[in-house]
Design a protein around this motif. Structure first.
Motif, PDB file in Angstrom:
ATOM      1  N   SER A 194       0.820  -1.218   0.000  1.00  0.00           N
ATOM      2  CA  SER A 194       0.000   0.000   0.000  1.00  0.00           C
ATOM      3  C   SER A 194       0.858   1.275   0.000  1.00  0.00           C
ATOM      4  N   TYR A 195       2.151   1.153   0.233  1.00  0.00           N
ATOM      5  CA  TYR A 195       3.050   2.314   0.193  1.00  0.00           C
ATOM      6  C   TYR A 195       3.523   2.630  -1.229  1.00  0.00           C
ATOM      7  N   PHE A 196       3.488   1.660  -2.141  1.00  0.00           N
ATOM      8  CA  PHE A 196       4.120   1.817  -3.450  1.00  0.00           C
ATOM      9  C   PHE A 196       3.637   3.060  -4.203  1.00  0.00           C
ATOM     10  N   ALA A 197       2.346   3.175  -4.454  1.00  0.00           N
ATOM     11  CA  ALA A 197       1.818   4.295  -5.247  1.00  0.00           C
ATOM     12  C   ALA A 197       1.937   5.639  -4.530  1.00  0.00           C
ATOM     13  N   PRO A 198       1.519   5.754  -3.252  1.00  0.00           N
ATOM     14  CA  PRO A 198       1.620   7.074  -2.626  1.00  0.00           C
ATOM     15  C   PRO A 198       3.069   7.528  -2.401  1.00  0.00           C
ATOM     16  N   SER A 199       3.960   6.599  -2.143  1.00  0.00           N
ATOM     17  CA  SER A 199       5.378   6.987  -1.989  1.00  0.00           C
ATOM     18  C   SER A 199       5.943   7.445  -3.320  1.00  0.00           C
ATOM     19  N   PHE A 200       5.589   6.738  -4.400  1.00  0.00           N
ATOM     20  CA  PHE A 200       6.049   7.168  -5.716  1.00  0.00           C
ATOM     21  C   PHE A 200       5.530   8.565  -6.033  1.00  0.00           C
ATOM     22  N   LYS A 201       4.275   8.812  -5.703  1.00  0.00           N
ATOM     23  CA  LYS A 201       3.697  10.140  -5.957  1.00  0.00           C
ATOM     24  C   LYS A 201       4.490  11.215  -5.217  1.00  0.00           C
ATOM     25  N   ALA A 202       4.844  10.940  -3.962  1.00  0.00           N
ATOM     26  CA  ALA A 202       5.622  11.911  -3.183  1.00  0.00           C
ATOM     27  C   ALA A 202       7.018  12.100  -3.773  1.00  0.00           C
ATOM     28  N   PHE A 203       7.665  11.008  -4.163  1.00  0.00           N
ATOM     29  CA  PHE A 203       8.991  11.121  -4.791  1.00  0.00           C
ATOM     30  C   PHE A 203       8.888  11.898  -6.101  1.00  0.00           C
ATOM     31  N   VAL A 222       9.663   2.821   2.145  1.00  0.00           N
ATOM     32  CA  VAL A 222       9.482   4.131   2.761  1.00  0.00           C
ATOM     33  C   VAL A 222       8.002   4.492   2.816  1.00  0.00           C
ATOM     34  N   LYS A 223       7.561   4.943   3.988  1.00  0.00           N
ATOM     35  CA  LYS A 223       6.183   5.399   4.140  1.00  0.00           C
ATOM     36  C   LYS A 223       5.988   6.660   3.300  1.00  0.00           C
ATOM     37  N   PRO A 224       4.779   6.879   2.813  1.00  0.00           N
ATOM     38  CA  PRO A 224       4.537   8.077   2.002  1.00  0.00           C
ATOM     39  C   PRO A 224       4.712   9.387   2.773  1.00  0.00           C
ATOM     40  N   THR A 225       4.296   9.413   4.047  1.00  0.00           N
ATOM     41  CA  THR A 225       4.364  10.642   4.836  1.00  0.00           C
ATOM     42  C   THR A 225       4.885  10.327   6.228  1.00  0.00           C
ATOM     43  N   GLY A 226       5.133  11.387   6.979  1.00  0.00           N
ATOM     44  CA  GLY A 226       5.600  11.214   8.354  1.00  0.00           C
ATOM     45  C   GLY A 226       7.113  11.297   8.428  1.00  0.00           C
ATOM     46  N   TYR A 227       7.629  11.052   9.622  1.00  0.00           N
ATOM     47  CA  TYR A 227       9.074  11.144   9.830  1.00  0.00           C
ATOM     48  C   TYR A 227       9.771  10.138   8.935  1.00  0.00           C
ATOM     49  N   ALA A 260       9.296  13.858   2.516  1.00  0.00           N
ATOM     50  CA  ALA A 260      10.388  14.658   3.074  1.00  0.00           C
ATOM     51  C   ALA A 260      11.726  14.347   2.414  1.00  0.00           C
ATOM     52  N   ALA A 261      11.723  13.508   1.382  1.00  0.00           N
ATOM     53  CA  ALA A 261      12.982  13.123   0.727  1.00  0.00           C
ATOM     54  C   ALA A 261      13.630  14.326   0.064  1.00  0.00           C
ATOM     55  N   GLY A 262      14.916  14.431   0.237  1.00  0.00           N
ATOM     56  CA  GLY A 262      15.690  15.499  -0.384  1.00  0.00           C
ATOM     57  C   GLY A 262      16.709  14.921  -1.341  1.00  0.00           C
TER      58      GLY A 262
END
Length: 185
Positions: A127-136, A158-163, A168-170
């Motif tokens: 369930s992290y795959f799509a939202p994490s990709f969107k954030a990246f 990696v979780k999509p949001t949170g610490y 928050a990826a840079g």
């Protein structure tokens, strides 16, 4: 950002930059110019008119039984002590599901390549795959984000949001993907 957050971000960036330059000094091949990586990251983060939309693979991948068998064999090879009931054991149905979820976001060939490079990717929370990709993709752009995760499939965890989340990826995440790919054994 708060003062503490700024200091933490600066420390993480400095550490990632130091690792990158040390690796470059040892002659590691396959690195993009740090200026190129940083410019694409900053351009998409600060200069893009709008964030890129999440694109799904046009055709949901037809993961074959051969693909599942090959991925399962790679898991068994990578984790030879895995037995039913322990945490590194995986069944064919789970492999098929994980590969299909990866293929929806990254495309079939990329999904199979990530499973080959890092079989543990099949164990990650799908369930992290799509939202994490969107954030990246909002930070780096779609193609750069796909390349980064393809080089370092551990980013699929990696979780999509949170610490420590994808949102928050840079630039250090991009730099680290090159280091991971160049040093993969």
């Amino acid at each position: 950002r708060g003062n503490r957050e700024n200091r933490l971000h600066a420390m993480r960036s400095a550490t990632a930059t130091a690792v990158l330059f040390l690796s470059l000094g040892r002659g590691a091949a396959g690195f993009a110019s740090p200026a190129t990586v940083a410019s694409s990251a900053y351009r998409s983060r600060f200069g893009a008119a709008s964030a890129p939309a999440l694109s799904r693979a046009r055709v949901i991948a037809a993961i074959t039984d051969e693909d599942v068998s090959a991925a399962l064999a790679r898991c068994r090879e990578r984790f030879p002590k895995a037995r039913p009931g322990n945490m590194m054991w995986i069944e064919a149905d789970r492999v098929r599901f994980a590969l299909k979820e990866l293929a929806k976001v990254y495309g079939e060939e990329n999904a199979l390549e990530m499973a080959r490079k890092e079989p543990r990717a099949l164990f990650f929370e799908t369930s992290y795959f799509a939202p994490s990709f969107k954030a990246f993709a909002e930070t780096f752009g779609e193609e750069e984000a796909k390349g980064m995760v393809l080089r370092n499939p551990n980013l699929l965890a990696v979780k999509p949001t949170g610490y420590g989340g994808a949102d928050a990826a840079g630039p250090e995440a991009m730099y680290a993907s090159y280091v991971v790919d160049a040093t993969r054994g």
